[in-house]
Write an enzyme that holds these catalytic residues in place. Sequence first.
Site, PDB file in Angstrom:
ATOM      1  N   HIS B 120       0.874  -1.173   0.000  1.00  0.00           N
ATOM      2  CA  HIS B 120       0.000   0.000   0.000  1.00  0.00           C
ATOM      3  C   HIS B 120       0.917   1.232   0.000  1.00  0.00           C
ATOM      4  CE1 HIS B 120      -2.825   2.907   1.792  1.00  0.00           C
ATOM      5  NE2 HIS B 120      -3.793   2.073   1.450  1.00  0.00           N
ATOM      6  N   ASP B 197       3.188  -5.003   7.633  1.00  0.00           N
ATOM      7  CA  ASP B 197       1.978  -4.205   7.524  1.00  0.00           C
ATOM      8  C   ASP B 197       0.803  -5.161   7.759  1.00  0.00           C
ATOM      9  OD1 ASP B 197      -0.282  -2.848   6.799  1.00  0.00           O
ATOM     10  OD2 ASP B 197       0.516  -2.045   4.923  1.00  0.00           O
ATOM     11  N   GLN B 200      -4.390  -5.453   6.731  1.00  0.00           N
ATOM     12  CA  GLN B 200      -5.402  -6.367   6.180  1.00  0.00           C
ATOM     13  C   GLN B 200      -5.366  -7.756   6.815  1.00  0.00           C
ATOM     14  OE1 GLN B 200      -7.800  -5.384   4.451  1.00  0.00           O
ATOM     15  NE2 GLN B 200      -7.088  -3.496   3.491  1.00  0.00           N
ATOM     16  N   LYS B 223     -10.363  -0.770  10.445  1.00  0.00           N
ATOM     17  CA  LYS B 223     -10.605  -1.935   9.575  1.00  0.00           C
ATOM     18  C   LYS B 223     -10.989  -3.166  10.396  1.00  0.00           C
ATOM     19  CE  LYS B 223      -7.204  -0.360   6.156  1.00  0.00           C
ATOM     20  NZ  LYS B 223      -7.962   0.016   4.946  1.00  0.00           N
ATOM     21  N   CYS B 363      -4.636   2.528  -3.736  1.00  0.00           N
ATOM     22  CA  CYS B 363      -3.409   3.030  -3.118  1.00  0.00           C
ATOM     23  C   CYS B 363      -2.256   2.050  -3.301  1.00  0.00           C
ATOM     24  CB  CYS B 363      -3.603   3.326  -1.638  1.00  0.00           C
ATOM     25  SG  CYS B 363      -4.864   4.537  -1.319  1.00  0.00           S
TER      26      CYS B 363
HETATM   27  C1  LIG Z   1      -2.325  -3.125   3.334  1.00  0.00           C
HETATM   28  C2  LIG Z   1      -2.681  -1.757   3.849  1.00  0.00           C
HETATM   29  N1  LIG Z   1      -1.744  -1.014   4.436  1.00  0.00           N
HETATM   30  C3  LIG Z   1      -2.004   0.202   4.924  1.00  0.00           C
HETATM   31  C4  LIG Z   1      -3.243   0.761   4.823  1.00  0.00           C
HETATM   32  C5  LIG Z   1      -3.456   2.139   5.342  1.00  0.00           C
HETATM   33  O1  LIG Z   1      -4.406   2.165   6.313  1.00  0.00           O
HETATM   34  P1  LIG Z   1      -4.888   3.556   6.908  1.00  0.00           P
HETATM   35  O2  LIG Z   1      -5.452   4.327   5.753  1.00  0.00           O
HETATM   36  O3  LIG Z   1      -5.907   3.188   7.915  1.00  0.00           O
HETATM   37  O4  LIG Z   1      -3.710   4.228   7.492  1.00  0.00           O
HETATM   38  C6  LIG Z   1      -4.264   0.031   4.206  1.00  0.00           C
HETATM   39  C7  LIG Z   1      -5.622   0.571   4.097  1.00  0.00           C
HETATM   40  O5  LIG Z   1      -6.100   1.148   3.205  1.00  0.00           O
HETATM   41  C8  LIG Z   1      -3.965  -1.248   3.698  1.00  0.00           C
HETATM   42  O6  LIG Z   1      -4.904  -1.963   3.080  1.00  0.00           O
END
Ligand SMILES: Cc1ncc(COP(=O)(O)O)c(C=O)c1O
Lengths: 144, 408
Positions: B120, B197, B200, B223, B363
């Site tokens: 991401h 990370d 998910q 999430k 993203c």
């Molecule tokens: C794999 C992953 N990493 C990071 C994020 C970032 O999460 P947040 O927008 O809550 O900071 C997301 C969510 O969109 C994600 O799916």
Amino acid sequence: MENKTFYNEVVTDHNMHPLHKHELEDPDIVLDGVNPSCGDEISLGLKVSDGVITDGAFIGDGCAVSQASADIMLELVIGRTIDEAKHLSKLFLKMIKSEATPEEIEELEEAGALEDISHMPARVKCAVLGWHTLEEMIKRLDRM
Amino acid sequence: MTMDTKINEYRKMFPLLSDDIAYLDNAATTQKPECVLDAVRKYYERDNANPFRGVYDLSERATESYENARKAVADFIGAGSSSEIVFVRNATEALNLLAYSWCEDNISEGDEIVVSVMEHHSDFLPWKYMAEKKGAKLVRLEPEKSGAVTDEALDRALSGKTKIVALTQVSNVLGYANDMAHIAERIHENGALFVVDGAQSVPHMKVDVKQLGCDFLAFSGHKMYAPMGIGVLYGKMEHLEKMRPFMYGGEMIQTVHWDRVTYAEVPHRFEAGTVNVSGAVGLSEAISFINNTGWEFIRSREALLTKKAMEGMKQIPGIGILGSEKVQDHEGIITFTVDGVHPHDVADILGKSGVCIRAGHHCAQPLMDFLGVKSTNRVSFAFYNTEEEVDRFLNELSKVRGLMGYGE
Ligand SMILES: Cc1ncc(COP(=O)(O)O)c(C=O)c1O
């Protein structure tokens, strides 16, 4: 729930069978437009002589609304003067803000098919991408 | 109790869930159960004060609420102690905190930072920025098209200069869950640190940092049924205690004089300013909610929905599924394209019928480049989704090409 959609025939037809989506040979002016929220892109080219848009075309990638709207726009403005194109562009933006009269929408011919977009804030940017790019080109032409 | 009644009981706990919409964008954010909303409300009604700052009873209660939540998170992910839990706004802030703070003192010119192409943007851009700032090299780790990270790929990416590796446990696009424990071993043999990370993964499977063997783990509360604005950075104490602050201000200090400052102990050193107590309380309640619901139930539901959706999608002409062909390789996430129809049009058409799915690059633009697609659609499940919702999604999806002017 009924599938309320503005993907009417005019839009799907211009999206699938665009009349003006191709490279333009020897354009007088070319400008790129992007809509960062959706990633829609167009590159608009025009030929202009004596204040008349004699030809125009675009290439691009994006949703049906952005691509069809650009195609419909070109169909409408080719053969018109720059001033007429400016006027139509104003009308289109007015329509998208739900401020145009029925007569004004009539003047927009096929572009009037996008009237319902005014109720869909998320798609307004797609519909106006071509028109905004055209307006910006006209501004530059005026300065030339 | 039949499965349908059981799910309906659960759905009643979520005020937003109704028959009007089929909410299938759970990887973006989940809906919130009443117990979480109540916990937030009760905190404000009974215990609210600025934590750490007052000596009066109420402030003590606010502090206690916050620290109890920290303990709940530590237990949930198997951390060694509560002090290894840093509260932040979300996974993005966790990863920025880590990259800014850790790289500042541990990365020098010529070092290598390894990041996979499926990260991401929030697990890519902070590392890219710090690599550029420090004159280090950002090394590409390329997974298989399924999202699987092979030993060969790891060997290609790792070198004697690798200092840190950042990898998502479950890709938010491909849905593939990598074997992090195995990957952690390889990375550690190579002398580098391992950042996971978990945005998910933590909401959908039991994640235990000791089993994972990671040095850091980042995730977002929103999430996993908790409010927006609360997230977690877990770090092993041996690393956290050596790290400099990320933001400066109140609450993160021991003493401050004009010419001399000492910083607070971990984790407070990383939590400058008034903290999000209600968010932490909500997260703690969401954790109880998950524990009470049980992983077995959550996982079996999500697997069932994913299977039904994927099998149905394969029957619809013109649908292309990204990632693995195997259902079990998709942790509740299916990303797809519809031939000849732009993803925004697909999401819009489904949206008009109350089916909420995602459109765009999610993203993860480097991954889109890697897979050779510009933008896509994504459907993602939570255990509270129903088979009827999947049917509704499939039914609407099957109409899209027709509506856009393609013959059957
Ligand atoms: C794999 C992953 N990493 C990071 C994020 C970032 O999460 P947040 O927008 O809550 O900071 C997301 C969510 O969109 C994600 O799916």
